[in-house]
Design an enzyme around this catalytic site. Structure first.
Site, PDB file in Angstrom:
ATOM      1  CG  ASN A   1      -1.862   1.115   1.307  1.00 33.02           C
ATOM      2  OD1 ASN A   1      -1.789   2.048   0.500  1.00 33.02           O
ATOM      3  ND2 ASN A   1      -2.767   1.078   2.262  1.00 33.02           N
TER       4      ASN A   1
ATOM      5  NE  ARG B   1      -6.179   1.741  -0.325  1.00 34.00           N
ATOM      6  CZ  ARG B   1      -6.218   2.878   0.357  1.00 34.00           C
ATOM      7  NH1 ARG B   1      -5.138   3.303   0.995  1.00 34.00           N
ATOM      8  NH2 ARG B   1      -7.326   3.566   0.429  1.00 34.00           N
TER       9      ARG B   1
ATOM     10  CG  HIS C   1     -12.913   3.636   2.663  1.00 32.20           C
ATOM     11  ND1 HIS C   1     -13.676   4.590   3.303  1.00 32.20           N
ATOM     12  CD2 HIS C   1     -11.629   3.913   2.944  1.00 32.20           C
ATOM     13  CE1 HIS C   1     -12.881   5.431   3.948  1.00 32.20           C
ATOM     14  NE2 HIS C   1     -11.627   5.035   3.739  1.00 32.20           N
TER      15      HIS C   1
ATOM     16  NE  ARG D   1     -10.384  12.962   2.781  1.00 26.84           N
ATOM     17  CZ  ARG D   1     -10.112  11.662   2.887  1.00 26.84           C
ATOM     18  NH1 ARG D   1     -11.016  10.830   3.373  1.00 26.84           N
ATOM     19  NH2 ARG D   1      -8.957  11.194   2.493  1.00 26.84           N
TER      20      ARG D   1
ATOM     21  CD  GLU E   1      -9.059  -0.993   3.847  1.00 31.07           C
ATOM     22  OE1 GLU E   1      -8.811  -0.625   5.016  1.00 31.07           O
ATOM     23  OE2 GLU E   1      -9.168  -0.213   2.909  1.00 31.07           O
TER      24      GLU E   1
END
Ligand code: AMP
Length: 406
Positions: free
Chosen positions: A10, A94, A183, A244, A387
């Site tokens: 990743n 990823r 996601h 965010r 993940e």
């Protein structure tokens, strides 16, 4: 000997997270992280999990991703897990943005690299780093399949009614403006694991997945396929997140430009890095926010209330989108750990068949579990996401279609 190991990478702009897994039993052999790539004080933390799992750390200048991966290879070699091993079947990467082009994990070739590059304008922060990671890994093991697993892929099943913004169609198409969602690897894994927890096939189950980490997103999954999600063209849309804003009137941006005299970059930073929980109360860690609320801090309480209000709106919206909901699954850092968030998110939603059992909700565990009362119409679950395992599983399935039957 059959190659059964998968290295998952990743790659961020200045970091690389990695895990080496053996897909015979999905066992993790080593995990690690390289941070501050390109700085004087880069750091590599490597944890072999084969015997004992004692971490090793290196702090030294690591100039670029190539040097980072070289350092990772050295550490793995010390544990007899070197990347030159014939047991390595593939490297899974990823990749944040696959646009509309990539609906599934894909073995990387030149055309795939070119397409990921073409998508940089819609993912300027992520895709360049993901590309660098792939190219670096290719240079290290040119003979090995590199597989790209896209954060957006799971959401490509969204109908046009959910994926399109209500703006001029030609303008949208020219600039590839639509709702992509992110996601996706987590939403895919958690929706499937939730069906498993219920003892049912994914095709028979409708699930609302709430991925609540520092970034946060919700998705509505009907029979194993995503039909709506809260993030959009970029990860900025939707829920209130650590830093965010999530949803707001887009005219706030014009107002900040015209009246506030702010530049595009300043507003970008404001909304992505200085908003959400940190903008509202100065903290983005839910543990700290809960601690402050317990001490009577009003700002922390308001930030929490705004976070929960938005979450409830999405739960209600996705109940409407799905019609029939079998389960709601909480996942990621906040969703897996913050019982008060889970309790508040479903409080008062009994009309929708939603409730949590206080005792079950208070249990701490790494296992998927139900937290709704036994007679609840809708199952409420906590399902830890994974993940890396999902990327490894998808990668291995692609390069070794016989899957685990080896
Ligand atoms: P993630 O992005 O999934 O790694 O989630 C990170 C976030 O999870 C942190 O910013 C915290 O807000 C939250 N978190 C992690 N552990 C806990 C905990 N024990 N209780 C509440 N929130 C937590």
């Amino acid at each position: 000997m059959t190659a059964t190991r998968v290295l998952v990478l990743n790659s961020g702009s200045s970091s690389v997270k990695y895990q080496l897994l053996d897909m015979r039993d999905s066992n993790r052999l080593a995990v690690g992280l390289v941070e501050r790539i390109g700085e004087e004080n880069s750091r590599l933390k490597h944890t072999p999990l084969t015997d004992g799992g004692t971490s090793r750390e290196r702090t030294e200048p690591i100039a670029d991703h190539a040097a980072a991966l070289q350092a990772v290879a050295e550490e793995l070699a010390k544990d007899g897990l070197g990347l030159d091993s014939t047991e390595l079947a593939a490297i899974g990467h990823r990749v944040v943005h696959g646009g509309q082009s990539f609906t599934e994990p894909t073995v990387v070739d030149d055309a795939v690299l070119a397409e990921i590059e073409r998508l940089i304008p819609v993912a300027p922060l992520h895709n360049p780093a993901n590309l660098t990671g792939i190219r670096t890994a290719q240079a290290l093991r040119p003979d090995l399949p590199q597989v790209a697993v896209f954060d957006t892929a799971f959401h490509t099943t969204m109908p046009e009614s959910a994926a399109r913004y209500a703006i001029d169609v030609e303008t949208a198409d020219t600039h590839r403006i639509r709702r992509y969602g992110f996601h996706g690897t987590s939403h895919a894994y958690v929706s499937r694991a939730t069906a498993e927890l219920l003892g049912r096939a994914p095709e028979d189950v409708n699930v609302i997945v709430l991925h609540l980490g520092n970034g946060a997103s919700a998705s509505a999954v009907r029979g194993g396929k995503c039909v709506d999600t809260s993030m959009g063209l970029t990860p900025l849309e939707g829920l209130v997140m650590g830093t965010r804003s999530g949803d707001m009137d887009p005219a706030v941006i014009f107002h900040l430009m015209r009246v506030g005299g702010m530049s595009t970059d300043e507003i970008d930073t404001l909304l992505n890095k200085k908003s959400g929980l940190i903008g509202l109360c100065g903290d983005n860690d839910m543990r700290e926010i809960r601690r402050r609320i317990d001490e009577g801090d009003e700002r922390a309480k308001l930030a929490f209330d705004i976070y929960i209000h938005r979450l409830k709106k999405y739960i209600g919206a996705y109940c409407a989108v799905l019609g029939r909901v079998d389960a709601i699954a909480f996942t990621a850092g906040v969703g897996e750990n913050a019982a008060p968030v889970r309790e508040a998110a479903v409080a008062g939603l009994e009309q929708l068949g939603l409730a949590v059992d206080d005792e079950l909700n208070a249990v701490r565990s790494d296992e998927p579990r139900l937290i709704s009362p036994a007679d609840a119409r809708v199952a409420v679950a906590v399902v830890p996401t994974d993940e890396e395992l999902e990327i490894a599983t998808q990668t291995y399935a692609l390069v070794h279609p016989a899957g685990k039957n080896i």
